[in-house]
Each structure stands twice: as structure tokens, then as C-alpha cells.
Scaffold this active site. Structure first.
Site, PDB file in Angstrom:
ATOM      1  N   HIS A 174      67.267 -20.487 -55.629  1.00 53.13           N
ATOM      2  CA  HIS A 174      67.675 -21.124 -56.885  1.00 53.13           C
ATOM      3  C   HIS A 174      66.784 -22.280 -57.330  1.00 53.13           C
ATOM      4  O   HIS A 174      66.948 -22.801 -58.417  1.00 53.13           O
ATOM      5  CB  HIS A 174      69.122 -21.630 -56.796  1.00 53.13           C
ATOM      6  CG  HIS A 174      69.243 -22.897 -56.006  1.00 53.13           C
ATOM      7  ND1 HIS A 174      69.175 -22.921 -54.642  1.00 53.13           N
ATOM      8  CD2 HIS A 174      69.395 -24.184 -56.384  1.00 53.13           C
ATOM      9  CE1 HIS A 174      69.294 -24.162 -54.204  1.00 53.13           C
ATOM     10  NE2 HIS A 174      69.427 -24.953 -55.245  1.00 53.13           N
TER      11      HIS A 174
HETATM   12  C1  UD1 Z   1      71.958 -28.219 -58.596  1.00 50.29           C
HETATM   13  C2  UD1 Z   1      71.181 -29.362 -57.935  1.00 50.29           C
HETATM   14  C3  UD1 Z   1      70.430 -28.831 -56.713  1.00 50.29           C
HETATM   15  C4  UD1 Z   1      71.339 -28.053 -55.796  1.00 50.29           C
HETATM   16  C5  UD1 Z   1      72.044 -26.974 -56.582  1.00 50.29           C
HETATM   17  C6  UD1 Z   1      72.986 -26.172 -55.724  1.00 50.29           C
HETATM   18  C7  UD1 Z   1      70.316 -31.134 -59.400  1.00 50.29           C
HETATM   19  C8  UD1 Z   1      69.079 -31.697 -59.983  1.00 50.29           C
HETATM   20  N1  UD1 Z   1      70.188 -29.944 -58.804  1.00 50.29           N
HETATM   21  O1  UD1 Z   1      70.994 -27.305 -59.095  1.00 50.29           O
HETATM   22  O2  UD1 Z   1      69.886 -29.919 -56.011  1.00 50.29           O
HETATM   23  O3  UD1 Z   1      70.564 -27.487 -54.771  1.00 50.29           O
HETATM   24  O4  UD1 Z   1      72.779 -27.593 -57.646  1.00 50.29           O
HETATM   25  O5  UD1 Z   1      73.660 -25.200 -56.455  1.00 50.29           O
HETATM   26  O6  UD1 Z   1      71.342 -31.766 -59.457  1.00 50.29           O
HETATM   27  N2  UD1 Z   1      75.409 -22.963 -63.884  1.00 50.29           N
HETATM   28  C9  UD1 Z   1      76.485 -22.146 -64.100  1.00 50.29           C
HETATM   29  N3  UD1 Z   1      77.699 -22.511 -63.572  1.00 50.29           N
HETATM   30  C10 UD1 Z   1      77.874 -23.641 -62.851  1.00 50.29           C
HETATM   31  C11 UD1 Z   1      76.775 -24.470 -62.648  1.00 50.29           C
HETATM   32  C12 UD1 Z   1      75.541 -24.122 -63.165  1.00 50.29           C
HETATM   33  O7  UD1 Z   1      76.376 -21.119 -64.727  1.00 50.29           O
HETATM   34  O8  UD1 Z   1      79.002 -23.907 -62.387  1.00 50.29           O
HETATM   35  C13 UD1 Z   1      74.083 -22.566 -64.406  1.00 50.29           C
HETATM   36  C14 UD1 Z   1      73.797 -23.114 -65.799  1.00 50.29           C
HETATM   37  O9  UD1 Z   1      73.044 -22.167 -66.488  1.00 50.29           O
HETATM   38  C15 UD1 Z   1      72.935 -24.316 -65.514  1.00 50.29           C
HETATM   39  C16 UD1 Z   1      72.158 -23.870 -64.303  1.00 50.29           C
HETATM   40  O10 UD1 Z   1      73.065 -23.068 -63.549  1.00 50.29           O
HETATM   41  O11 UD1 Z   1      72.108 -24.672 -66.584  1.00 50.29           O
HETATM   42  C17 UD1 Z   1      71.661 -25.015 -63.476  1.00 50.29           C
HETATM   43  O12 UD1 Z   1      72.733 -25.871 -63.076  1.00 50.29           O
HETATM   44  P1  UD1 Z   1      72.432 -27.400 -62.681  1.00 50.29           P
HETATM   45  O13 UD1 Z   1      73.682 -28.055 -62.239  1.00 50.29           O
HETATM   46  O14 UD1 Z   1      71.633 -28.056 -63.742  1.00 50.29           O
HETATM   47  O15 UD1 Z   1      71.439 -27.290 -61.463  1.00 50.29           O
HETATM   48  P2  UD1 Z   1      71.384 -26.275 -60.236  1.00 50.29           P
HETATM   49  O16 UD1 Z   1      70.217 -25.400 -60.402  1.00 50.29           O
HETATM   50  O17 UD1 Z   1      72.699 -25.649 -59.965  1.00 50.29           O
END
Ligand code: UD1
Length: 374
Positions: A213
Site C-alpha cells: 500500500h
Molecule cells: C495510512 C498511513 C500509513 C499506514 C496506512 C495503513 C499516513 C500518511 N499514512 O496510509 O502510514 O501505513 O494508513 O493503512 O497517515 N481509504 C479508504 N477507506 C478507508 C481509508 C482509506 O477507501 O477507510 C482509501 C482512500 O482512497 C484514501 C486512501 O485509501 O484516499 C489513502 O488513505 P490515507 O488514510 O490517506 O492513507 P493510507 O494509504 O491508508
């Protein structure tokens, strides 16, 4: 005497397994009481609810519901919504875990309001500032009053950055507290695989578990395609089980790479719950990952781990544990994979103080700190 309130913050999936034992230990304290704020950075049922339920984390006292956005917007929105809660609840300190955007956002709000910040899992460094988490780690540690570390090298990193050693406490690893506490209840891999639609006997020869991821691996379509091609090749030798993070699912779709994963020996599943993941990890012949936490969990479980990153902020998993760092180079991934299949991988040992008692040590230290203040 009324108990003193510690405001605990969680935001994203890897925070949940870290806060669970801390909440439990704080609930057992005679002098401190926890108040839980979830920022809502992760919100999908598979990314949040399953973890709260399985780990016995109480429903948050406050859910800020921020959701997804760019780093700047997400961080700013968390800060904006967190400040009035801090103002209203007036805790004696806030406690943040790990390195996600929620960690730095809330730490910054507290530091500016002169509320002490406690950082659990401090001092880890990949020395790669292109990683958003590295920026979060360095900044959070700089504004923390009490820093709890999981490995001794973290103390050296903090000293180099000028952090007063008197603030740093080596207590072990709260994520391993959770792992050891829940191991007896792990869901057998067979159950999870059958539930995900695997053919009977899919895992009879064993399987490799894959998670992916990190922006560095999934955001650039060419890098992502190269990785998926390499991983698909590996599946010819060992079936691959791949719980797909929502971020990665989106990137695969955008890049039009779904067909690369259509293979009888690749099983795609939605994100798994904690107990399901524990079973899948514990029973895997090897794990391929770019996660931080999984490098530590596989070390604690004694399962070989091949890390699809150029570096790690958790070097103890390499020097003492079962981890090998290979990056995204096809040749290096293949070599490490073949080596594990041939030799069974590094035996490794469980690092110092990864013994299931880190959260107790944290709460003892916090109680002593409050007593000094009184
Ligand atoms: C975040 C953390 C990362 C961690 C990861 C574990 C930061 C900078 N990154 O990354 O350190 O390893 O979580 O999962 O804080 N999304 C969904 N549903 C959710 C959450 C996210 O669909 O419940 C999708 C959305 O499209 C979103 C993308 O995932 O834009 C990224 O989510 P985000 O929380 O920005 O960062 P992660 O890549 O999950």
C-alpha cells in the site's frame, strides 16, 4: 482524588493495535483515565470497525470523521476538529501512537496549547524523508514530552536529533502486546481462505501472504505494474494470498492493471480483520509486504518476511528478526523468495522487551511522571 485524564488519539488502521493495550492498561490505573479520540482518517468497516471489535477497544468518546484527502487537507482538518476537543476536555496530556497523519496533527495542536505530548513508538527512522511517515515521526518526536521506544536503536536516533534522553523510555512494543494477547484467538487461515472463495486445497502446498500500500510502490503505474508482474511470477511457485488495501485497489483500477492479478494461484481478498490477518500471517510460508507493522509482527511470529521497500525504520527486524529488505527490484525479490523456499528463511529471535508487557510499563512510567508533578 479524581483520576487524571489522558486523551488518546487513533486515526488509521495501524494505530488500532497499538492503542488497544494502552487503553486496557490505562483503564486499570488508579490515577489515570483514558479518553479516546478517533480522527476518522480510516473509516471503512474493514479498516476500522473490525479492529475495534476484535481488539476490544471501547467505542471512541469522540469521532472527528475527517476521512480521506490530500496530506495537507487531511492534516489541517484533523487539527481544526481536534482543537476544540482538547480545549473542552482539558487532559493532563495527550498520547499519540505511530506515524500517521493523525499522529502529527494532534501532537502539533497539543504542543501549541502547552498540553504535554506522549509518543508511543518514538525514535524509529528510515532516514528517507520522501516517506510521509518519516516526516511525521521526526516532527512528532521533536514536540513530544515523553517518548516511548520499541528498540534500543531508537534512543540513538533521538539523541542524534537532540532529544533529551531523560524524556526517552525504552518499554518494548505495544503492537506485540496485542499480538501475543490475541494469538490464541487467531482465525485459522483455512477458514479465511475458504471464506474468500479459495478452491479447496488452495493452500495445501502453503502460500505466500502479500500486502502492498505504500505510495512509493503503488502510486506510479510503471512501478506498480513491475511489482505485480514479479509477484505474479512468484505465484507460479507458491500460491499468493493478497488482501488488497483500498488505496491499492484504487491505484490498480486507475492504472488498468486488474488483469495482471487474474490468475488461478492468486487469491485477492478485501482488507482482513486483525484475527484473520494474524492467522494468515502465522500460517504463511512467507510474507511479502511494504507495511511497517507486519515486519515486526512476522519477526514476533518467526515467519520469514520479504520487505518490498528500499529501507526500514525497524532495523531490529533485520538484525535480529526474520526480515529481509529487497525493494522493488524483480531480481532481488526473486532471490529472496527462492532463498526462503529453499532454506526456510532466517530463524530470527524475538527482540528485547517484545514480551507483551509494554503497555503496563508505559502506564507505570506515566503514573510515576504524574506523581513527580503532584
Ligand atoms: C495510512 C498511513 C500509513 C499506514 C496506512 C495503513 C499516513 C500518511 N499514512 O496510509 O502510514 O501505513 O494508513 O493503512 O497517515 N481509504 C479508504 N477507506 C478507508 C481509508 C482509506 O477507501 O477507510 C482509501 C482512500 O482512497 C484514501 C486512501 O485509501 O484516499 C489513502 O488513505 P490515507 O488514510 O490517506 O492513507 P493510507 O494509504 O491508508
Amino acid at each position: 482524588m479524581p483520576k487524571e485524564k489522558i486523551l488518546c488519539v487513533v486515526g488509521a488502521r495501524p494505530n488500532f493495535m497499538k492503542i488497544a493495550p494502552v487503553m486496557k492498561a490505562l483503564h486499570g490505573s488508579n490515577v489515570l483515565s483514558p479518553y479516546l479520540v478517533h480522527t476518522g482518517q480510516h473509516y471503512d468497516a474493514a479498516m476500522k470497525h473490525a479492529f475495534f471489535e476484535q481488539l476490544g477497544i471501547p467505542e471512541p468518546d469522540e469521532d472527528l470523521g475527517v476521512g480521506s484527502a490530500s496530506h495537507a487537507l487531511q492534516t489541517a482538518e484533523i487539527m481544526r476538529r481536534f482543537e476544540p476537543i482538547l480545549e473542552r476536555e482539558r487532559p493532563v496530556a495527550i498520547l499519540v501512537v505511530g506515524d500517521v497523519n493523525s499522529t502529527i496533527a494532534c501532537a502539533l495542536v497539543a504542543a501549541k496549547r502547552d498540553v504535554p505530548v506522549i509518543h508511543v513508538e518514538a525514535g524509529l527512522r528510515s532516514y528517507d524523508r520522501r516517506m510521509p511517515e518519516e516526516v511525521n515521526r521526526v516532527l512528532t518526536d521533536q514536540i513530544s514530552d515523553l517518548l516511548f521506544t520499541t528498540e534500543r536503536e531508537a534512543e540513538d536516533n533521538l539523541r542524534r536529533e537532540g532529544v533529551d534522553p531523560g524524556r526517552v523510555h525504552f518499554v518494548g512494543n505495544v503492537m506485540i502486546d496485542t499480538l501475543l494477547g490475541h494469538l490464541p484467538r487467531k482465525v485459522p487461515a483455512e477458514t479465511t481462505l475458504a471464506g474468500a472463495g479459495a478452491e479447496t486445497g488452495f493452500a495445501a502446498e502453503g502460500y505466500a501472504l502479500l500486502t502492498l500500500h505504500r505510495p512509493a510502490n503503488v502510486d506510479d503505474p510503471a512501478t506498480l505494474e513491475g511489482l505485480l508482474r514479479t509477484l505474479r511470477d512468484l505465484a507460479e511457485n507458491l500460491p499468493l494470498v493478497f488482501p488488497v488495501h483500498p488505496r491499492t485497489e484504487g491505484k490498480i483500477r486507475e492504472a488498468g492493471l486488474q488483469a495482471l492479478l487474474e490468475h488461478p494461484r492468486i487469491l485477492l481478498t478485501p482488507p482482513q480483520g486483525y484475527l484473520e490477518m494474524l492467522g494468515l500471517m502465522a500460517e504463511a510460508r512467507l510474507v511479502l509486504t511494504d507495511s511497517g507493522g507486519i515486519q515486526e509482527e512476522t519477526t514476533a511470529l518467526g515467519v520469514p518476511c520479504i520487505t518490498l521497500r528500499e529501507n526500514t525504520e525497524r532495523p531490529i527486524t533485520v538484525t535480529q528478526g526474520t526480515n529481509t529488505i529487497v525493494g522493488s527490484d524483480a531480481g532481488l525479490i526473486r532471490e529472496a523468495f527462492d532463498d526462503v523456499l529453499a532454506s526456510g528463511g532466517k530463524a530470527g529471535r524475538v527482540p528485547e522487551l517484545w514480551d507483551g508487557k509494554a503497555a503496563q510499563r508505559i502506564v507505570q512510567t506515566l503514573e510515576a511522571w504524574r506523581a513527580e508533578d503532584a
